[in-house]
Write a protein that holds these residues in place. Structure first.
Motif, PDB file in Angstrom:
ATOM      1  N   GLY A 235      -2.532   3.572   3.422  1.00  0.00           N
ATOM      2  CA  GLY A 235      -2.205   5.021   3.726  1.00  0.00           C
ATOM      3  C   GLY A 235      -1.497   5.536   2.301  1.00  0.00           C
ATOM      4  O   GLY A 235      -1.160   5.049   1.461  1.00  0.00           O
ATOM      5  N   ILE A 236      -1.469   7.005   2.473  1.00  0.00           N
ATOM      6  CA  ILE A 236      -1.050   7.732   1.209  1.00  0.00           C
ATOM      7  C   ILE A 236       0.633   7.329   0.962  1.00  0.00           C
ATOM      8  O   ILE A 236       0.821   7.238  -0.138  1.00  0.00           O
ATOM      9  CB  ILE A 236      -1.380   9.367   1.401  1.00  0.00           C
ATOM     10  CG1 ILE A 236      -2.630   9.700   1.547  1.00  0.00           C
ATOM     11  CG2 ILE A 236      -0.641  10.042   0.286  1.00  0.00           C
ATOM     12  CD1 ILE A 236      -3.080  11.044   1.936  1.00  0.00           C
ATOM     13  N   LEU A 237       1.302   7.470   1.940  1.00  0.00           N
ATOM     14  CA  LEU A 237       2.634   7.075   1.745  1.00  0.00           C
ATOM     15  C   LEU A 237       3.029   5.823   2.027  1.00  0.00           C
ATOM     16  O   LEU A 237       4.457   5.583   1.834  1.00  0.00           O
ATOM     17  CB  LEU A 237       3.326   8.117   2.822  1.00  0.00           C
ATOM     18  CG  LEU A 237       3.039   9.683   2.774  1.00  0.00           C
ATOM     19  CD1 LEU A 237       3.986  10.436   3.835  1.00  0.00           C
ATOM     20  CD2 LEU A 237       3.492  10.093   1.481  1.00  0.00           C
ATOM     21  N   SER A 238       2.282   4.997   2.156  1.00  0.00           N
ATOM     22  CA  SER A 238       2.737   3.358   2.332  1.00  0.00           C
ATOM     23  C   SER A 238       2.198   2.538   1.255  1.00  0.00           C
ATOM     24  O   SER A 238       1.335   2.977   0.538  1.00  0.00           O
ATOM     25  CB  SER A 238       2.141   3.021   3.701  1.00  0.00           C
ATOM     26  OG  SER A 238       2.588   3.750   4.970  1.00  0.00           O
ATOM     27  N   ARG A 239       3.054   1.574   0.969  1.00  0.00           N
ATOM     28  CA  ARG A 239       2.724   0.698  -0.276  1.00  0.00           C
ATOM     29  C   ARG A 239       1.724  -0.205   0.438  1.00  0.00           C
ATOM     30  O   ARG A 239       1.535  -0.580   1.616  1.00  0.00           O
ATOM     31  CB  ARG A 239       3.937  -0.030  -0.315  1.00  0.00           C
ATOM     32  CG  ARG A 239       3.748  -1.300  -1.415  1.00  0.00           C
ATOM     33  CD  ARG A 239       5.052  -1.953  -1.918  1.00  0.00           C
ATOM     34  NE  ARG A 239       4.773  -3.231  -2.481  1.00  0.00           N
ATOM     35  CZ  ARG A 239       4.601  -3.199  -3.847  1.00  0.00           C
ATOM     36  NH1 ARG A 239       4.618  -2.106  -4.563  1.00  0.00           N
ATOM     37  NH2 ARG A 239       4.490  -4.573  -4.369  1.00  0.00           N
ATOM     38  N   ASN A 240       0.810  -0.634  -0.327  1.00  0.00           N
ATOM     39  CA  ASN A 240      -0.358  -1.354  -0.010  1.00  0.00           C
ATOM     40  C   ASN A 240       0.069  -2.779   0.485  1.00  0.00           C
ATOM     41  O   ASN A 240       1.113  -3.301  -0.113  1.00  0.00           O
ATOM     42  CB  ASN A 240      -1.510  -1.677  -1.298  1.00  0.00           C
ATOM     43  CG  ASN A 240      -2.303  -0.266  -1.388  1.00  0.00           C
ATOM     44  OD1 ASN A 240      -2.014   0.576  -0.804  1.00  0.00           O
ATOM     45  ND2 ASN A 240      -2.902  -0.432  -2.625  1.00  0.00           N
ATOM     46  N   LYS A 241      -0.508  -3.291   1.198  1.00  0.00           N
ATOM     47  CA  LYS A 241      -0.391  -4.809   1.616  1.00  0.00           C
ATOM     48  C   LYS A 241      -0.832  -5.689   0.551  1.00  0.00           C
ATOM     49  O   LYS A 241      -1.916  -5.628   0.265  1.00  0.00           O
ATOM     50  CB  LYS A 241      -1.113  -5.113   2.892  1.00  0.00           C
ATOM     51  CG  LYS A 241      -0.399  -4.311   4.100  1.00  0.00           C
ATOM     52  CD  LYS A 241      -1.256  -4.743   5.451  1.00  0.00           C
ATOM     53  CE  LYS A 241      -0.691  -4.014   6.689  1.00  0.00           C
ATOM     54  NZ  LYS A 241      -1.335  -4.424   8.063  1.00  0.00           N
ATOM     55  N   PRO A 242      -0.286  -6.518   0.116  1.00  0.00           N
ATOM     56  CA  PRO A 242      -0.430  -7.529  -0.770  1.00  0.00           C
ATOM     57  C   PRO A 242      -1.529  -8.403  -0.493  1.00  0.00           C
ATOM     58  O   PRO A 242      -1.776  -8.866   0.682  1.00  0.00           O
ATOM     59  CB  PRO A 242       0.984  -8.475  -1.202  1.00  0.00           C
ATOM     60  CG  PRO A 242       1.665  -8.315   0.139  1.00  0.00           C
ATOM     61  CD  PRO A 242       1.371  -7.252   0.779  1.00  0.00           C
TER      62      PRO A 242
END
Length: 393
Positions: free
Chosen positions: A102-109
């Motif tokens: 999502g725009i405001l969330s950090r990507n999942k590794p």
């Protein structure tokens, strides 16, 4: 239950910091050897160094660079993969394989692990999320992505039109090199308690030879995915579960019809490639990949002794014991020397004739875990923090 190598290293670290033992016995105290004093006969030149993401942190991961022609490919655990110019270290392209959230969330590794493999026009990498990625060597675009049977923490191996993947739940799978479709799966079985690591296959004459967590070496016919033979090289023994671990996590080496295989708490064993019958064996164990070259076997054992043995019967030629418990990388042959890294970030250069130290250098305080890589006239190594170094001698 799976016993992670990170846990083993953690126990060693506790012993180092506090002086306590693993099992509350004075006899079981593990102490890192002090840094040996070396009069350098030469000082390797750092050609370039560059950061590739955040590295592997404190996790156990054998992420290491791969090399082809004029490009070096490297990755971090989060999902960053870069192509670098082999001469300058400058970035050619970069891709992020982490999961968009999502725009405001950090990507999942992406949890990339096990090292990169480059073959033809693609570079391959696996993940702890059971994903295999094939990327274009030209621009890093994803050619295909396939979900495999389990965590892929050993490097993929490309042979005979297949990408071979050995997963942590004991499955050896053959994927079509062009599109990633799974062609076959062989169950090599996994015991309840294992080390955190898997053997990458070695290939020859249409067969893939791989070590298993059950102490066996298996040969599989690649065309059909058919098991040809299995041979046990490590037998569970001892009073504790740790003592009874007998994984074969090292990649076998095949030379002139002989398979050399090495297990933890087990043996260095020479096997006949056709039949799997034992030619000879010697009592030495390791989790580190080893080298067979010019009639010599070079290895780092599970106590971090660096050793040279003869391919004729496994006769010991020399042993270097001044790096005990420094958590060494697997060895590499470069420019006529044997090179290993350690967990404090030193590179140690040894004479291949007698094991004497010829050079030593502090490179990176985050330390080394993965195998050094020879790229033409350069030696590459990736530190835990993701920094890649290129040296020349």
């Amino acid at each position: 239950m799976q016993l992670r190598k990170t846990l083993l290293v953690g126990w060693v670290s506790v012993a180092l910091l506090s002086g306590c033992s693993w099992f509350n016995s004075e006899e079981d105290v593990v102490t890192m050897s002090p840094l040996p004093k070396v009069e350098n006969q030469f000082t390797p030149t750092t050609v370039w160094s560059t950061s590739v993401g955040d590295g592997i942190g404190e996790y156990y991961s054998n992420l290491r660079p791969a090399w082809q022609d004029s490009k070096v490919f490297a990755a971090d655990r989060f999902g960053i993969v870069k192509a670098l110019d082999a001469d300058s270290g400058k970035e050619i392209w970069k891709i992020d394989l982490s999961e968009k959230t999502g725009i405001l969330s950090r990507n999942k590794p992406a949890l990339l692990s096990g090292g990169l493999t480059v073959s033809g026009s693609h570079v391959y990498v696996g993940s702890e999320k059971a994903q295999i990625f094939a990327l274009s060597t030209e621009d890093g675009t994803v050619a295909w992505q396939t979900k495999v049977a389990g965590e892929a923490i050993s490097r993929p191996v490309v042979s005979d039109g297949l990408v071979l993947v050995h997963t942590t739940n004991g499955m050896l799978q053959g994927l079509n090199e062009s599109d990633g479709a799974i062609q076959w799966t062989v169950n090599l079985e996994t015991p309840a308690l294992t080390l955190r690591g898997e053997s990458a296959p070695a290939t020859a004459f249409g067969a893939a030879v791989v070590g298993g967590d059950n102490g066996r070496v298996s040969a599989v016919l690649m065309k059909e995915g058919q098991l040809i033979w299995q041979q046990r090289i490590s037998q569970p023994s001892g009073a504790t579960e740790i003592d009874r671990l007998n994984d074969v996590d090292t990649t076998p080496v095949i030379v002139e019809g002989v398979v050399y295989a090495l297990g933890y708490n087990g043996n260095l064993t020479a096997l006949d490639l056709r039949s799997g019958q034992v030619v000879w064996k010697r009592e030495v164990g390791s989790v580190n990949d080893f080298i067979v070259d010019g009639g010599h076997i070079y290895l780092v054992d599970q106590n971090d002794r660096v050793m040279s043995m003869s391919t004729e019967g496994g006769v010991s030629l020399w042993r270097q014991s001044d790096l005990l418990h420094r958590n060494l990388t697997p060895p590499v042959l470069y420019n006529g020397y044997l090179v290993v890294g350690d967990s404090e970030g030193y590179l140690h250069w040894l004479n291949t004739d007698d094991g004497r130290f010829v050079s030593q250098q502090k490179v990176d305080s985050s330390g080394f875990l993965s195998t050094p890589v020879v790229a033409s006239d350069k030696l590459l190594i990736q530190a835990r923090n993701g920094k890649v170094y290129a040296f020349t001698r």
